[in-house]
Motif scaffolding. Structure first.
Motif, PDB file in Angstrom:
ATOM      1  N   GLU A 132      62.155  -5.370  28.873  1.00 23.07           N
ATOM      2  CA  GLU A 132      62.860  -6.626  28.580  1.00 23.07           C
ATOM      3  C   GLU A 132      62.345  -7.357  27.412  1.00 23.07           C
ATOM      4  OE1 GLU A 132      61.961  -6.395  32.272  1.00 23.07           O
ATOM      5  OE2 GLU A 132      63.391  -5.230  32.157  1.00 23.07           O
TER       6      GLU A 132
ATOM      7  N   CYS B 185      63.890  -5.311  24.506  1.00 26.17           N
ATOM      8  CA  CYS B 185      65.381  -5.231  24.525  1.00 26.17           C
ATOM      9  C   CYS B 185      65.768  -6.552  25.044  1.00 26.17           C
ATOM     10  CB  CYS B 185      65.929  -3.919  25.307  1.00 26.17           C
ATOM     11  SG  CYS B 185      65.519  -2.566  24.474  1.00 26.17           S
ATOM     12  N   GLN B 186      65.614  -7.567  24.284  1.00 30.27           N
ATOM     13  CA  GLN B 186      66.007  -9.100  24.919  1.00 30.27           C
ATOM     14  C   GLN B 186      67.086  -9.147  25.812  1.00 30.27           C
ATOM     15  OE1 GLN B 186      63.943 -12.209  24.092  1.00 30.27           O
ATOM     16  NE2 GLN B 186      62.373 -10.582  23.712  1.00 30.27           N
ATOM     17  N   GLU B 187      68.202  -8.373  25.304  1.00 31.47           N
ATOM     18  CA  GLU B 187      69.398  -8.552  26.102  1.00 31.47           C
ATOM     19  C   GLU B 187      69.184  -8.091  27.648  1.00 31.47           C
ATOM     20  OE1 GLU B 187      69.451  -4.620  24.071  1.00 31.47           O
ATOM     21  OE2 GLU B 187      69.068  -6.571  23.427  1.00 31.47           O
ATOM     22  N   ARG B 188      68.197  -7.528  28.126  1.00 25.50           N
ATOM     23  CA  ARG B 188      67.999  -6.944  29.319  1.00 25.50           C
ATOM     24  C   ARG B 188      67.493  -8.010  30.331  1.00 25.50           C
ATOM     25  NH1 ARG B 188      66.298  -0.802  29.420  1.00 25.50           N
ATOM     26  NH2 ARG B 188      66.451  -1.228  31.444  1.00 25.50           N
ATOM     27  N   LYS B 189      66.850  -9.271  29.507  1.00 26.35           N
ATOM     28  CA  LYS B 189      65.989 -10.166  30.419  1.00 26.35           C
ATOM     29  C   LYS B 189      66.944 -10.766  31.776  1.00 26.35           C
ATOM     30  CE  LYS B 189      62.634 -11.863  27.217  1.00 26.35           C
ATOM     31  NZ  LYS B 189      62.140 -13.102  26.306  1.00 26.35           N
ATOM     32  N   GLY B 190      68.238 -11.018  31.063  1.00 27.74           N
ATOM     33  CA  GLY B 190      68.913 -11.767  32.186  1.00 27.74           C
ATOM     34  C   GLY B 190      69.214 -10.807  33.281  1.00 27.74           C
ATOM     35  N   TRP B 191      69.280  -9.345  32.970  1.00 30.69           N
ATOM     36  CA  TRP B 191      69.714  -8.339  34.354  1.00 30.69           C
ATOM     37  C   TRP B 191      68.261  -8.354  34.844  1.00 30.69           C
ATOM     38  CZ3 TRP B 191      74.131  -7.236  35.301  1.00 30.69           C
ATOM     39  CH2 TRP B 191      75.355  -7.034  34.108  1.00 30.69           C
TER      40      TRP B 191
END
Length: 139
Positions: A110, A113-119
């Motif tokens: 995460e 790949c910052q966009e994976r933090k929410g997941w």
């Protein structure tokens, strides 16, 4: 149960970044590592809201993006300033033990790949919810 993040929620990240990737957040209104005013008391008051008399509040759960792979360096320990400040808030108001409970970490994936933090945070919240007593509500 109160659920919180740490960076840019309880304390300022200071906007520090490495190779254009924020190391915790983007807030530059306070110095890196500065706790936001009233945040510990606020967490305690939310935790105590609507509790029957004599029932202790659930400890604050932490969902952090800090990488579990770096836990040796970034672990949120009961001796950390953050945990001590939550305990101090409880001692002043409740004269009873309270503070930080479960801490669920992110991973290097995460961070890269910052966009994976929410997941990851959503998955960690589901883990927290699955382990909670029946009827527990989260804030």
């Amino acid at each position: 149960q109160v659920v919180t993040d740490i960076d840019d929620t309880v304390k300022s990240s200071g906007g520090l970044s490495l190779a254009g990737i924020p190391l915790g957040g983007v807030d530059t209104s306070y110095a890196r590592g500065s706790f936001y005013p009233g945040v510990f008391q606020f967490g305690l008051e939310l935790s105590c809201a609507r509790l029957p008399p004599g029932r202790p509040p659930a400890r604050v759960a932490v969902l952090t993006a800090r990488a579990v792979e770096f836990k040796a360096l970034l672990e949120i320990k009961q001796s950390s300033k953050l945990c001590v400040r939550y305990r101090d808030a409880a001692q002043r108001r409740l004269r009873a033990p309270w503070g930080v409970g479960p801490v669920l970490y992110g991973s290097v994936q995460e961070w890269v790949c910052q966009e994976r933090k929410g997941w990851r945070k959503a998955a960690n919240f589901e883990l927290l919810r699955a382990e909670a007593p029946a009827g527990r509500r989260f804030i």
